[in-house]
Motif scaffolding. Sequence first.
Motif, PDB file in Angstrom:
ATOM      1  N   LEU A 359      -5.747 -11.145   8.240  1.00 24.84           N
ATOM      2  CA  LEU A 359      -5.253 -10.231   7.220  1.00 24.84           C
ATOM      3  C   LEU A 359      -6.136 -10.469   5.785  1.00 24.84           C
ATOM      4  O   LEU A 359      -6.500 -11.434   5.537  1.00 24.84           O
ATOM      5  CB  LEU A 359      -3.762 -10.590   6.862  1.00 24.84           C
ATOM      6  N   ALA A 360      -6.184  -9.191   5.274  1.00 25.05           N
ATOM      7  CA  ALA A 360      -6.954  -9.202   3.742  1.00 25.05           C
ATOM      8  C   ALA A 360      -5.969  -8.200   3.123  1.00 25.05           C
ATOM      9  O   ALA A 360      -5.956  -7.307   3.198  1.00 25.05           O
ATOM     10  CB  ALA A 360      -8.349  -8.704   4.109  1.00 25.05           C
ATOM     11  N   ALA A 361      -5.894  -9.073   1.774  1.00 21.82           N
ATOM     12  CA  ALA A 361      -5.138  -8.366   0.841  1.00 21.82           C
ATOM     13  C   ALA A 361      -6.079  -7.238   0.034  1.00 21.82           C
ATOM     14  O   ALA A 361      -7.238  -7.945  -0.228  1.00 21.82           O
ATOM     15  CB  ALA A 361      -4.188  -9.109   0.156  1.00 21.82           C
ATOM     16  N   LEU A 362      -5.750  -6.246  -0.462  1.00 20.28           N
ATOM     17  CA  LEU A 362      -6.818  -5.538  -1.014  1.00 20.28           C
ATOM     18  C   LEU A 362      -6.058  -5.120  -2.654  1.00 20.28           C
ATOM     19  O   LEU A 362      -6.506  -4.132  -3.331  1.00 20.28           O
ATOM     20  CB  LEU A 362      -6.977  -4.045  -0.277  1.00 20.28           C
ATOM     21  N   GLY A 363      -4.856  -5.890  -2.878  1.00 13.27           N
ATOM     22  CA  GLY A 363      -4.409  -5.394  -4.153  1.00 13.27           C
ATOM     23  C   GLY A 363      -3.546  -4.106  -4.228  1.00 13.27           C
ATOM     24  O   GLY A 363      -3.566  -3.385  -3.169  1.00 13.27           O
ATOM     25  N   HIS A 364      -2.740  -3.882  -5.178  1.00 20.12           N
ATOM     26  CA  HIS A 364      -2.352  -2.455  -5.215  1.00 20.12           C
ATOM     27  C   HIS A 364      -1.289  -2.049  -4.037  1.00 20.12           C
ATOM     28  O   HIS A 364      -1.308  -0.969  -3.565  1.00 20.12           O
ATOM     29  CB  HIS A 364      -3.239  -1.337  -5.417  1.00 20.12           C
ATOM     30  N   ARG A 365      -0.653  -2.987  -3.747  1.00 21.01           N
ATOM     31  CA  ARG A 365       0.254  -2.992  -2.469  1.00 21.01           C
ATOM     32  C   ARG A 365      -0.280  -2.477  -1.171  1.00 21.01           C
ATOM     33  O   ARG A 365       0.130  -1.640  -0.491  1.00 21.01           O
ATOM     34  CB  ARG A 365       1.464  -2.044  -2.842  1.00 21.01           C
ATOM     35  N   SER A 366      -1.654  -2.750  -1.082  1.00 14.95           N
ATOM     36  CA  SER A 366      -2.271  -2.478   0.190  1.00 14.95           C
ATOM     37  C   SER A 366      -2.914  -3.704   0.967  1.00 14.95           C
ATOM     38  O   SER A 366      -3.475  -4.444   0.192  1.00 14.95           O
ATOM     39  CB  SER A 366      -3.082  -0.976   0.094  1.00 14.95           C
ATOM     40  N   ALA A 367      -3.206  -3.429   2.165  1.00 16.99           N
ATOM     41  CA  ALA A 367      -3.905  -4.645   2.893  1.00 16.99           C
ATOM     42  C   ALA A 367      -4.377  -4.120   4.415  1.00 16.99           C
ATOM     43  O   ALA A 367      -4.123  -3.015   4.439  1.00 16.99           O
ATOM     44  CB  ALA A 367      -3.142  -5.686   3.257  1.00 16.99           C
ATOM     45  N   VAL A 368      -5.274  -5.004   4.887  1.00 18.41           N
ATOM     46  CA  VAL A 368      -5.596  -4.660   6.244  1.00 18.41           C
ATOM     47  C   VAL A 368      -5.181  -5.587   7.232  1.00 18.41           C
ATOM     48  O   VAL A 368      -5.436  -6.931   6.766  1.00 18.41           O
ATOM     49  CB  VAL A 368      -7.358  -4.244   6.320  1.00 18.41           C
ATOM     50  N   ALA A 369      -4.975  -5.584   8.367  1.00 18.22           N
ATOM     51  CA  ALA A 369      -4.422  -6.506   9.190  1.00 18.22           C
ATOM     52  C   ALA A 369      -4.828  -6.394  10.665  1.00 18.22           C
ATOM     53  O   ALA A 369      -4.655  -5.085  10.950  1.00 18.22           O
ATOM     54  CB  ALA A 369      -2.998  -6.965   9.097  1.00 18.22           C
ATOM     55  N   GLN A 370      -5.304  -7.394  11.460  1.00 25.23           N
ATOM     56  CA  GLN A 370      -5.648  -6.986  12.799  1.00 25.23           C
ATOM     57  C   GLN A 370      -4.691  -8.015  13.441  1.00 25.23           C
ATOM     58  O   GLN A 370      -4.717  -9.301  13.402  1.00 25.23           O
ATOM     59  CB  GLN A 370      -7.054  -7.413  13.004  1.00 25.23           C
ATOM     60  N   MET A 371      -3.469  -7.592  14.191  1.00 26.62           N
ATOM     61  CA  MET A 371      -2.582  -8.668  14.548  1.00 26.62           C
ATOM     62  C   MET A 371      -2.372  -8.414  16.076  1.00 26.62           C
ATOM     63  O   MET A 371      -2.100  -7.138  16.555  1.00 26.62           O
ATOM     64  CB  MET A 371      -1.041  -8.357  13.972  1.00 26.62           C
ATOM     65  N   PHE A 372      -2.556  -9.194  16.828  1.00 24.10           N
ATOM     66  CA  PHE A 372      -2.374  -9.185  18.193  1.00 24.10           C
ATOM     67  C   PHE A 372      -3.181  -8.164  18.849  1.00 24.10           C
ATOM     68  O   PHE A 372      -2.870  -7.326  19.793  1.00 24.10           O
ATOM     69  CB  PHE A 372      -0.957  -9.146  18.581  1.00 24.10           C
ATOM     70  N   GLY A 373      -4.303  -7.794  18.250  1.00 20.86           N
ATOM     71  CA  GLY A 373      -5.316  -6.797  18.621  1.00 20.86           C
ATOM     72  C   GLY A 373      -4.983  -5.252  18.210  1.00 20.86           C
ATOM     73  O   GLY A 373      -5.534  -4.406  18.529  1.00 20.86           O
ATOM     74  N   VAL A 374      -3.796  -5.224  17.378  1.00 21.87           N
ATOM     75  CA  VAL A 374      -3.507  -3.925  16.665  1.00 21.87           C
ATOM     76  C   VAL A 374      -4.049  -3.956  15.231  1.00 21.87           C
ATOM     77  O   VAL A 374      -3.814  -4.800  14.450  1.00 21.87           O
ATOM     78  CB  VAL A 374      -1.786  -3.643  16.725  1.00 21.87           C
ATOM     79  N   ASN A 375      -4.778  -2.713  15.012  1.00 26.71           N
ATOM     80  CA  ASN A 375      -5.062  -2.581  13.447  1.00 26.71           C
ATOM     81  C   ASN A 375      -3.838  -1.803  12.651  1.00 26.71           C
ATOM     82  O   ASN A 375      -3.312  -0.946  13.194  1.00 26.71           O
ATOM     83  CB  ASN A 375      -6.079  -1.474  13.488  1.00 26.71           C
ATOM     84  N   ILE A 376      -3.717  -2.459  11.648  1.00 23.66           N
ATOM     85  CA  ILE A 376      -2.806  -1.992  10.848  1.00 23.66           C
ATOM     86  C   ILE A 376      -3.455  -2.150   9.188  1.00 23.66           C
ATOM     87  O   ILE A 376      -3.935  -2.855   8.813  1.00 23.66           O
ATOM     88  CB  ILE A 376      -1.453  -3.059  10.686  1.00 23.66           C
ATOM     89  N   SER A 377      -3.022  -0.946   8.198  1.00 22.42           N
ATOM     90  CA  SER A 377      -3.429  -0.997   7.229  1.00 22.42           C
ATOM     91  C   SER A 377      -2.561  -0.420   6.163  1.00 22.42           C
ATOM     92  O   SER A 377      -1.673   0.233   6.569  1.00 22.42           O
ATOM     93  CB  SER A 377      -4.934  -0.018   7.164  1.00 22.42           C
ATOM     94  N   GLY A 378      -2.845  -0.293   4.984  1.00 24.44           N
ATOM     95  CA  GLY A 378      -2.038   0.140   3.841  1.00 24.44           C
ATOM     96  C   GLY A 378      -0.885  -0.676   3.398  1.00 24.44           C
ATOM     97  O   GLY A 378      -0.571  -1.749   3.672  1.00 24.44           O
ATOM     98  N   PHE A 379       0.290  -0.113   3.302  1.00 23.56           N
ATOM     99  CA  PHE A 379       1.466  -0.546   2.748  1.00 23.56           C
ATOM    100  C   PHE A 379       2.280  -1.714   3.652  1.00 23.56           C
ATOM    101  O   PHE A 379       2.456  -2.806   3.473  1.00 23.56           O
ATOM    102  CB  PHE A 379       2.648   0.611   2.330  1.00 23.56           C
ATOM    103  N   LEU A 380       2.241  -1.179   4.837  1.00 18.98           N
ATOM    104  CA  LEU A 380       2.974  -2.122   5.996  1.00 18.98           C
ATOM    105  C   LEU A 380       1.923  -3.342   6.258  1.00 18.98           C
ATOM    106  O   LEU A 380       2.634  -4.494   6.500  1.00 18.98           O
ATOM    107  CB  LEU A 380       2.771  -1.230   7.302  1.00 18.98           C
TER     108      LEU A 380
END
Length: 565
Positions: A359-380
Amino acid sequence: MKEQKHKRVVILGGGFGGVYTALHLEKALRKRDDFEITLVNKENYFVFQPMLAEVVSGNIGILDTVSPIRRMLPRTNLHVRDIESIDTKEQTVTTTPGFRQQPNVIYYDHLVLALGNVTDFRGLRGLPEHAIPFKNLSDALYIRNHVIHVLEEAAIEHNDKRLRLQLLTFVVAGGGFSGVEVVAELNDFVREVVRNYPQIDSSEVRVVLLHALDRILPELDEKLALYAQRILEKRGVDIRLNTLLKAASGEEAILADGTRIPTRTLISTVPSSPNPMIDALDLPKERGRLKADSSLLVEGTNNVWALGDCAIIPRPDGGVCPPTAQFATRQGKIAAHNIVAAIRGGERKAFQFKELGKLAALGHRSAVAQMFGVNISGFLAWFMWRTIYLMKLPGWGRRLKVAASWTFELFLPPDLVQLKLTNTTGVAHEHFEPGEEVFHQGDLGDRIYIIARGQAEVARGENGSEALLARLGPGEYFGEMALLNQTTRNATVRCLEPLDVLSIHKREFSMLAANLPAMRESFEQVMNQRRLATGSERALSGTRPLTKQSLGAAAPRADEAEAVA
Ligand SMILES: Cc1cc2nc3c(=O)[nH]c(=O)nc-3n(C[C@H](O)[C@H](O)[C@H](O)COP(=O)(O)OP(=O)(O)OC[C@H]3O[C@@H](n4cnc5c(N)ncnc54)[C@H](O)[C@@H]3O)c2cc1C
């Protein structure tokens, strides 16, 4: 070595690897006393590094990312000292002296090396003097205070365009996790608080991220990295890819292609290097990290264990473990189990752990995450980042504090208090690049400079033209005249080739001069000689630049001396 009844387990390093090893050893100890645990660390606290960037922006309190090791590890002897040397033959660790000027020697039966790595600026011109690392709580605090300080200065110096632009440009080198997280927080913070400075035109704020590769966050899936890049650029971060930082001075960041970025704030998270303590050990290493087997035992030893960022540990599926907290904490559990097995007898376990995600936080209530092989970005992804790291913080007290800070941060503007923790540095190393001025004629004199390396010229402007007064080199000093006479600089000192100087603040210089009459006399003598020479036609004509040889060393002869500001 004499056999000890209680085995002595000594852990070096109080980060994720060291503290989690001690936690699991304490659990194994329960009511028994067949071994004792000692942990040596520079600080008496454990730092939760994933949240450090939020200290820069003030989203969380200064002490919210740290936990006192004594509270976390009640059955461990904590030594808050710097480690000076490790002797694997004698099985000793020596720490630096404290109040008593005697080193402290600690004997061990089992040694755990968890010293992490360091940001090492050696060999990069001007970086040791002017770049700020980002690794510890003190770095985060320093960056925060420095950023507020330059904003305060920019508000005062708003008529000096050159200085204003330097002050309002913030450069971060390194586009990995820590570089991206700190640039995101810094960008949000500066752009938000600049509104409190009516003298500053917010459009002049520049935040630059330098990265050596063709995309940031190389550890993440390309799609996520590109998303992060887009988000940061949209918020005003100037991302320069395939760009290497080569050198720095107090006024510029210098890139490998020769580009110069005027700045007074240079943060660098690279290059990451092995801890010098590990470097000095005569144990098998790969790229500076200790080679351990899957049970975390250092190759060729039977009582030295290594884990975390300072170790190379094989993964069952091939490759080696990445240097992350996620791995270091789990390695701590295995190290503890295997040490207990070595002491009490029993089966050793091999380290087997499949990464849960990144996971990497990008400030302003957004981040990027790669969890169990799934890409997630933004607020979630941001929500996941906060929830996961909140639960990983040690202790409910700290979790509640951080949760409260995050809640207030949703409604309140960021804090703008600058904590002045230290006085002006008395003696400092400084670096200047060719063409840069160390000081300008007419400036207030607040420091004296001793040249360690490089060349500088002394020039005086008069009636619209400039006369060259002297050329100075290693071992010579300048700047004493304004200090001894309490006046402004009477000449400009300009750097001719990369120049390293030791600069002494006038407060320390006055203390030395007041208490060492011989030193004061010698400085006054040189000053008078230089003053005499300055008056000479030869010096002011500028037709023959004077060299170090003609000027003499630290104490020039009367007939050869020139005025040195
Ligand atoms: C800003 C930042 C953000 C990060 N974010 C994440 C993240 O989100 N997720 C993640 O998994 N990882 C993250 N990491 C990486 C993670 O923090 C490291 O992988 C982890 O800390 C490694 O643990 P360690 O025990 O090996 O070293 P460290 O945690 O660095 O601990 C080393 C300890 O040794 C002590 N020490 C060193 N030399 C001496 C000496 N000579 N004398 C006495 N003590 C000494 C140091 O003071 C320190 O306490 C981040 C790192 C940074 C810098």
